[in-house]
Design an enzyme around this catalytic site. Structure first.
Site, PDB file in Angstrom:
ATOM      1  N   PHE A 122       0.884  -1.160   0.000  1.00  0.00           N
ATOM      2  CA  PHE A 122       0.000   0.000   0.000  1.00  0.00           C
ATOM      3  C   PHE A 122       0.920   1.206   0.000  1.00  0.00           C
ATOM      4  CE2 PHE A 122      -4.662  -0.228   1.582  1.00  0.00           C
ATOM      5  CZ  PHE A 122      -4.999  -1.043   0.527  1.00  0.00           C
ATOM      6  N   GLN A 236      -8.637  13.277   5.263  1.00  0.00           N
ATOM      7  CA  GLN A 236      -7.947  12.667   4.116  1.00  0.00           C
ATOM      8  C   GLN A 236      -8.842  12.662   2.886  1.00  0.00           C
ATOM      9  OE1 GLN A 236      -6.813   8.280   4.110  1.00  0.00           O
ATOM     10  NE2 GLN A 236      -4.833   9.303   3.921  1.00  0.00           N
ATOM     11  N   HIS A 238      -9.050  11.042  -0.595  1.00  0.00           N
ATOM     12  CA  HIS A 238      -8.453   9.932  -1.327  1.00  0.00           C
ATOM     13  C   HIS A 238      -8.225  10.384  -2.760  1.00  0.00           C
ATOM     14  CE1 HIS A 238      -7.684   5.934  -2.875  1.00  0.00           C
ATOM     15  NE2 HIS A 238      -7.697   5.464  -1.636  1.00  0.00           N
ATOM     16  N   LEU A 252     -15.181   5.038  -3.992  1.00  0.00           N
ATOM     17  CA  LEU A 252     -13.741   4.770  -3.925  1.00  0.00           C
ATOM     18  C   LEU A 252     -13.245   3.817  -5.000  1.00  0.00           C
ATOM     19  CD1 LEU A 252     -11.187   5.209  -2.085  1.00  0.00           C
ATOM     20  CD2 LEU A 252     -11.675   2.944  -1.216  1.00  0.00           C
ATOM     21  N   GLU A 255      -7.013   1.872  -3.222  1.00  0.00           N
ATOM     22  CA  GLU A 255      -5.571   2.054  -3.382  1.00  0.00           C
ATOM     23  C   GLU A 255      -4.912   0.775  -3.894  1.00  0.00           C
ATOM     24  OE1 GLU A 255      -3.878   4.519  -0.551  1.00  0.00           O
ATOM     25  OE2 GLU A 255      -1.985   3.447  -0.418  1.00  0.00           O
ATOM     26  N   ARG A 286      -0.964   9.289   0.176  1.00  0.00           N
ATOM     27  CA  ARG A 286      -2.273   9.704  -0.334  1.00  0.00           C
ATOM     28  C   ARG A 286      -2.372  11.207  -0.497  1.00  0.00           C
ATOM     29  NH1 ARG A 286      -6.636   5.678   2.556  1.00  0.00           N
ATOM     30  NH2 ARG A 286      -5.924   3.887   1.348  1.00  0.00           N
ATOM     31  N   HIS A 351     -12.493  11.094   2.197  1.00  0.00           N
ATOM     32  CA  HIS A 351     -12.402   9.668   2.489  1.00  0.00           C
ATOM     33  C   HIS A 351     -12.307   9.317   3.958  1.00  0.00           C
ATOM     34  CE1 HIS A 351     -11.490   5.503   1.831  1.00  0.00           C
ATOM     35  NE2 HIS A 351     -10.264   5.605   2.308  1.00  0.00           N
ATOM     36  N   ARG A 386      -2.999   9.607   6.842  1.00  0.00           N
ATOM     37  CA  ARG A 386      -3.185   8.198   7.253  1.00  0.00           C
ATOM     38  C   ARG A 386      -2.590   7.273   6.197  1.00  0.00           C
ATOM     39  NH1 ARG A 386      -7.217   3.853   6.395  1.00  0.00           N
ATOM     40  NH2 ARG A 386      -8.139   5.099   4.747  1.00  0.00           N
TER      41      ARG A 386
HETATM   42  C1  LIG Z   1     -14.814   2.784   0.478  1.00  0.00           C
HETATM   43  C2  LIG Z   1     -13.866   2.671   1.632  1.00  0.00           C
HETATM   44  C3  LIG Z   1     -12.788   1.806   1.571  1.00  0.00           C
HETATM   45  C4  LIG Z   1     -11.899   1.691   2.638  1.00  0.00           C
HETATM   46  N1  LIG Z   1     -10.873   0.803   2.552  1.00  0.00           N
HETATM   47  C5  LIG Z   1     -10.033   0.668   3.620  1.00  0.00           C
HETATM   48  C6  LIG Z   1      -8.961  -0.289   3.584  1.00  0.00           C
HETATM   49  O1  LIG Z   1      -8.789  -1.009   2.603  1.00  0.00           O
HETATM   50  N2  LIG Z   1      -8.160  -0.368   4.663  1.00  0.00           N
HETATM   51  C7  LIG Z   1      -8.313   0.406   5.779  1.00  0.00           C
HETATM   52  O2  LIG Z   1      -7.556   0.283   6.728  1.00  0.00           O
HETATM   53  N3  LIG Z   1      -9.352   1.302   5.830  1.00  0.00           N
HETATM   54  C8  LIG Z   1     -10.197   1.438   4.795  1.00  0.00           C
HETATM   55  N4  LIG Z   1     -11.223   2.348   4.857  1.00  0.00           N
HETATM   56  C9  LIG Z   1     -11.457   3.060   6.112  1.00  0.00           C
HETATM   57  C10 LIG Z   1     -12.163   2.140   7.092  1.00  0.00           C
HETATM   58  O3  LIG Z   1     -13.107   1.362   6.424  1.00  0.00           O
HETATM   59  C11 LIG Z   1     -12.897   2.916   8.174  1.00  0.00           C
HETATM   60  O4  LIG Z   1     -12.071   3.903   8.693  1.00  0.00           O
HETATM   61  C12 LIG Z   1     -13.313   1.984   9.297  1.00  0.00           C
HETATM   62  O5  LIG Z   1     -14.081   0.942   8.776  1.00  0.00           O
HETATM   63  C13 LIG Z   1     -14.072   2.725  10.364  1.00  0.00           C
HETATM   64  O6  LIG Z   1     -14.607   1.798  11.252  1.00  0.00           O
HETATM   65  P1  LIG Z   1     -15.373   2.272  12.553  1.00  0.00           P
HETATM   66  O7  LIG Z   1     -15.809   1.035  13.254  1.00  0.00           O
HETATM   67  O8  LIG Z   1     -14.564   3.255  13.278  1.00  0.00           O
HETATM   68  O9  LIG Z   1     -16.650   3.058  12.010  1.00  0.00           O
HETATM   69  P2  LIG Z   1     -17.736   2.667  10.921  1.00  0.00           P
HETATM   70  O10 LIG Z   1     -17.415   1.440  10.187  1.00  0.00           O
HETATM   71  O11 LIG Z   1     -17.987   3.909  10.178  1.00  0.00           O
HETATM   72  O12 LIG Z   1     -18.983   2.297  11.792  1.00  0.00           O
HETATM   73  C14 LIG Z   1     -19.693   3.261  12.522  1.00  0.00           C
HETATM   74  C15 LIG Z   1     -21.093   2.784  12.695  1.00  0.00           C
HETATM   75  O13 LIG Z   1     -21.741   3.599  13.652  1.00  0.00           O
HETATM   76  C16 LIG Z   1     -23.047   3.869  13.213  1.00  0.00           C
HETATM   77  N5  LIG Z   1     -23.477   5.115  13.811  1.00  0.00           N
HETATM   78  C17 LIG Z   1     -22.917   6.342  13.644  1.00  0.00           C
HETATM   79  N6  LIG Z   1     -23.588   7.257  14.345  1.00  0.00           N
HETATM   80  C18 LIG Z   1     -24.591   6.616  14.962  1.00  0.00           C
HETATM   81  C19 LIG Z   1     -25.654   7.046  15.798  1.00  0.00           C
HETATM   82  N7  LIG Z   1     -25.776   8.327  16.139  1.00  0.00           N
HETATM   83  N8  LIG Z   1     -26.528   6.127  16.217  1.00  0.00           N
HETATM   84  C20 LIG Z   1     -26.404   4.830  15.869  1.00  0.00           C
HETATM   85  N9  LIG Z   1     -25.426   4.372  15.073  1.00  0.00           N
HETATM   86  C21 LIG Z   1     -24.532   5.251  14.626  1.00  0.00           C
HETATM   87  C22 LIG Z   1     -22.908   3.988  11.701  1.00  0.00           C
HETATM   88  O14 LIG Z   1     -24.095   3.779  11.049  1.00  0.00           O
HETATM   89  C23 LIG Z   1     -21.915   2.886  11.420  1.00  0.00           C
HETATM   90  O15 LIG Z   1     -22.601   1.723  11.208  1.00  0.00           O
HETATM   91  C24 LIG Z   1     -12.104   2.475   3.785  1.00  0.00           C
HETATM   92  C25 LIG Z   1     -13.187   3.359   3.850  1.00  0.00           C
HETATM   93  C26 LIG Z   1     -14.063   3.459   2.788  1.00  0.00           C
HETATM   94  C27 LIG Z   1     -15.210   4.406   2.871  1.00  0.00           C
END
Ligand SMILES: Cc1cc2nc3c(=O)[nH]c(=O)nc-3n(C[C@H](O)[C@H](O)[C@H](O)COP(=O)(O)OP(=O)(O)OC[C@H]3O[C@@H](n4cnc5c(N)ncnc54)[C@H](O)[C@@H]3O)c2cc1C
Length: 580
Positions: A122, A236, A238, A252, A255, A286, A351, A386
């Site tokens: 990456f 960030q 992307h 997206l 990467e 990035r 992103h 990041r």
């Molecule tokens: C398209 C894409 C590709 C990516 N690819 C990569 C990768 O290959 N490698 C990598 O390391 N990272 C990647 N990322 C980043 C990574 O996916 C995220 O940073 C990570 O999944 C965040 O996880 P989280 O558990 O912190 O939050 P999230 O997965 O965002 O989960 C948060 C959850 O909380 C819920 N929520 C929020 N507010 C409330 C509320 N008020 N009440 C109830 N529920 C709520 C939301 O609905 C959501 O379901 C990518 C991101 C995207 C968008």
């Protein structure tokens, strides 16, 4: 307790069913706590499922020279000096165990022919250290975590939108939310609360998220509850999002496409990364690739849809279908483009939130007792840039730590499970929803769209003081308009209520982002100020914020020093070429 409000009690309440929330819930149950998990979406459909390319750990399976110290160095150096060394050290030391856990829980990562976990490059990593499951790594991780949580009997309350944290006697005592299908309101009383609510990139259009997530909901909940934020200006962008059709703009392009040898060219056919980072080319950081793409487009060398071209066709159909199956399918379905034969057109897209809620490194405790935050809603790991693949491991390592600590402190008060009442806070939270449900002027959705355009234009990839000041003024106007809006009426009102609450969260986190961006009078990593185009060593600080009597207060804090034994690993400037 307010009339018609249900009550549920738990020792540990987890908000959000992404990777951070699920991992926190698993840890809290394994530590013996009684847990409840609340999320807007179904348990296996949180934002993390969108993650594509992979997850980092210095396993050394394909590059045996790799080490956690090198992973630490890459993370801290590429953060432009703003990552907290303790957070980066914990992450990189514990990443291999986090991967092993997922394997034990049935996550089918790709393997080398001799059966080891495969690892790909990456951007800006010195070695290959990104494990992956095709280009659907996030979905496979979530499925493994849900299986584990269900096996442990973790209870879920799905399709419930949390609108407030309940604070009683200075401690977080639970949360308040409503059912997105019925409107039913519930007070979730708990001894400790873990936020795993994701970032705030839906504030920009285009972005890589989904329209009902990533409005900075948890960040705004924490700020309103008295917590501090950090690095909010560091967002960030992307480099590679789809540019057309309009309804999927921003989606997206992982990467991994560049990791698999993808080449960027402009409308003149120039491989322009040679001008921006001749050594690392497309595998540069990035922030650099995003700024390069942005500049090429701005200076008129973009393609017919306003993007630059990303070409991986030289890898051939078989390789692409094996390593980038989702990308191959998506491009065919969305645009009729066969990426094994022709390039795709891409442009920067919002992103990832590198800033968020300020937390203590070891346990991810916030500045509000009883409140924890992990994953993208928290801050400290990424600084101004990041590294791809670091977020998926962040949510596991710190989700586990936050859940464990929440369980440890939850039983300490000696009261029964979720022993508080928080009656005043519950009444306030219910009153806020009732006021929104009354008829009003203006639709939340329209105001959300205005907010997104404003943030892209005034607080996007490149920023200036003049633009940021206009942005603040227009945000004040939108905030006023949001005070008058109403969501009452037909059967869609619960959805509109959710949009209204998302908008309020978005407006709060937008203001914090803009105030941070004004304070950071320099260019560093993803934060480009065209009026301050150089990095200012005096600003190797984190900007913190909290809600004061007069509104948001912003102040600088020095970044903790890198421990002496790890300092020699940082053998280069941020953004400088790394050895391969
Ligand atoms: C398209 C894409 C590709 C990516 N690819 C990569 C990768 O290959 N490698 C990598 O390391 N990272 C990647 N990322 C980043 C990574 O996916 C995220 O940073 C990570 O999944 C965040 O996880 P989280 O558990 O912190 O939050 P999230 O997965 O965002 O989960 C948060 C959850 O909380 C819920 N929520 C929020 N507010 C409330 C509320 N008020 N009440 C109830 N529920 C709520 C939301 O609905 C959501 O379901 C990518 C991101 C995207 C968008």
């Amino acid at each position: 307790m307010a009339a018609d409000v249900l009550t549920r009690r738990a020792r540990v309440l987890v908000i959000g069913t992404g990777g951070a929330g699920l991992r926190a819930a698993i840890a809290a149950v394994e530590s013996g706590a009684d847990v409840l998990v609340v999320g807007k979406r179904g348990r296996a459909d949180a934002h993390t499922v969108m993650a594509a390319g992979g997850i980092n750990a210095a396993l050394g399976t394909v590059d045996p020279e790799d080490s956690w110290q090198q992973h630490f160095a890459d993370t801290v150096r590429e953060s432009y000096g703003l990552a907290h060394p303790a957070v980066a050290e914990i992450l990189t030391r514990e990443a291999p165990a986090a991967i092993q856990e997922l394997v034990d829980w049935g996550c089918a990562f790709a393997r080398t022919p001799d059966g080891k976990l495969d690892q790909r490059y990456f951007g800006a990593h010195r070695y290959r250290r990104t494990c992956y499951a095709g280009d659907h790594t996030g979905r496979d991780i979530i499925e493994a975590l849900v299986r584990r949580a269900e096996a442990l009997g973790v209870p879920f309350v799905e399709h419930t939108h949390v609108t407030r944290l309940l604070v009683e006697d200075g401690r977080c005592a639970g949360a308040f939310g409503f059912d997105l299908r019925t409107g039913e309101q519930t007070a979730f009383l708990a001894d400790a609360v873990v936020l795993g609510t994701g970032g705030h990139t839906s504030l920009w259009h285009p972005n890589t998220s989904r329209t009902d997530e990533n409005w900075g909901e948890g960040i705004a909940l924490a700020l309103s509850a008295g917590a501090e934020l950090m690095d909010m200006e560091l967002v960030q962008f992307h480099p590679t999002g789809l540019v057309a059709p309009e309804d999927i703009a921003g989606t997206l392009v992982t990467e991994a496409v560049r990791g698999e040898g993808g080449i960027l060219t402009n409308a003149l056919g120039e491989r322009f990364m040679a001008r921006y980072d001749p050594e690392r080319m497309e595998l540069s950081t990035r922030d650099r690739v995003a700024l390069a793409n942005y500049t090429e487009i701005l200076e008129g060398r973009g393609g017919p849809h306003g993007g630059v071209f990303l070409d991986v066709s030289h890898r051939g159909l078989d390789h692409i279908q094996e390593r980038l199956p989702k990308m191959y399918r998506q491009l065919l379905a969305f645009q009729g483009v066969d990426i094994s034969k022709e390039p795709m057109e891409v442009a920067p897209t919002a992103h990832y939130s590198m800033g968020g809620i300020a937390v203590e490194p070891e346990t991810h405790t916030t500045t509000v007792p009883g409140l924890f935050a992990a994953g993208e809603c928290a801050s400290g790991l990424h600084g101004a840039n990041r590294l791809g693949g670091n977020s998926l491991v962040d949510i596991l390592v710190f989700g586990r730590r936050a859940g464990t600590e929440a369980a440890r402190i939850a039983g300490q008060g000696g009261a029964g499970v979720g022993g508080g009442q928080a009656a005043g806070a519950v009444a306030d939270a219910a009153g806020e929803l009732d006021a929104l449900l009354a008829a009003g002027e203006g639709s939340p959705k329209e105001l959300q769209d205005t907010l997104r355009s404003l943030m892209w234009e005034r607080c996007g990839v490149v920023r200036t003081e003049a633009g940021l000041l206009v942005c603040l003024e227009e945000l004040a106007g939108l905030t006023e308009a949001s005070g008058a809006m109403g969501v009452g009426g037909d059967g869609e009102r619960w959805n509109r209520l959710a949009h209204g609450m998302d908008l309020r969260s978005g407006l709060m986190t937008a203001e914090a982002t803009v105030r941070g961006a004004l304070a950071r009078r320099e260019t560093r990593g993803a934060h480009n100020r065209s009026d301050f185009p150089a990095l200012d060593p005096a600003l190797t600080v984190n900007f913190r914020q909290r809600m004061g009597e007069e509104g948001l207060e912003v102040w600088a804090e020095p970044v903790p020093a890198v421990p002496e034994d790890l300092a020699p690993w940082l053998d280069g400037e941020a953004g400088a070429p790394t050895r391969r």
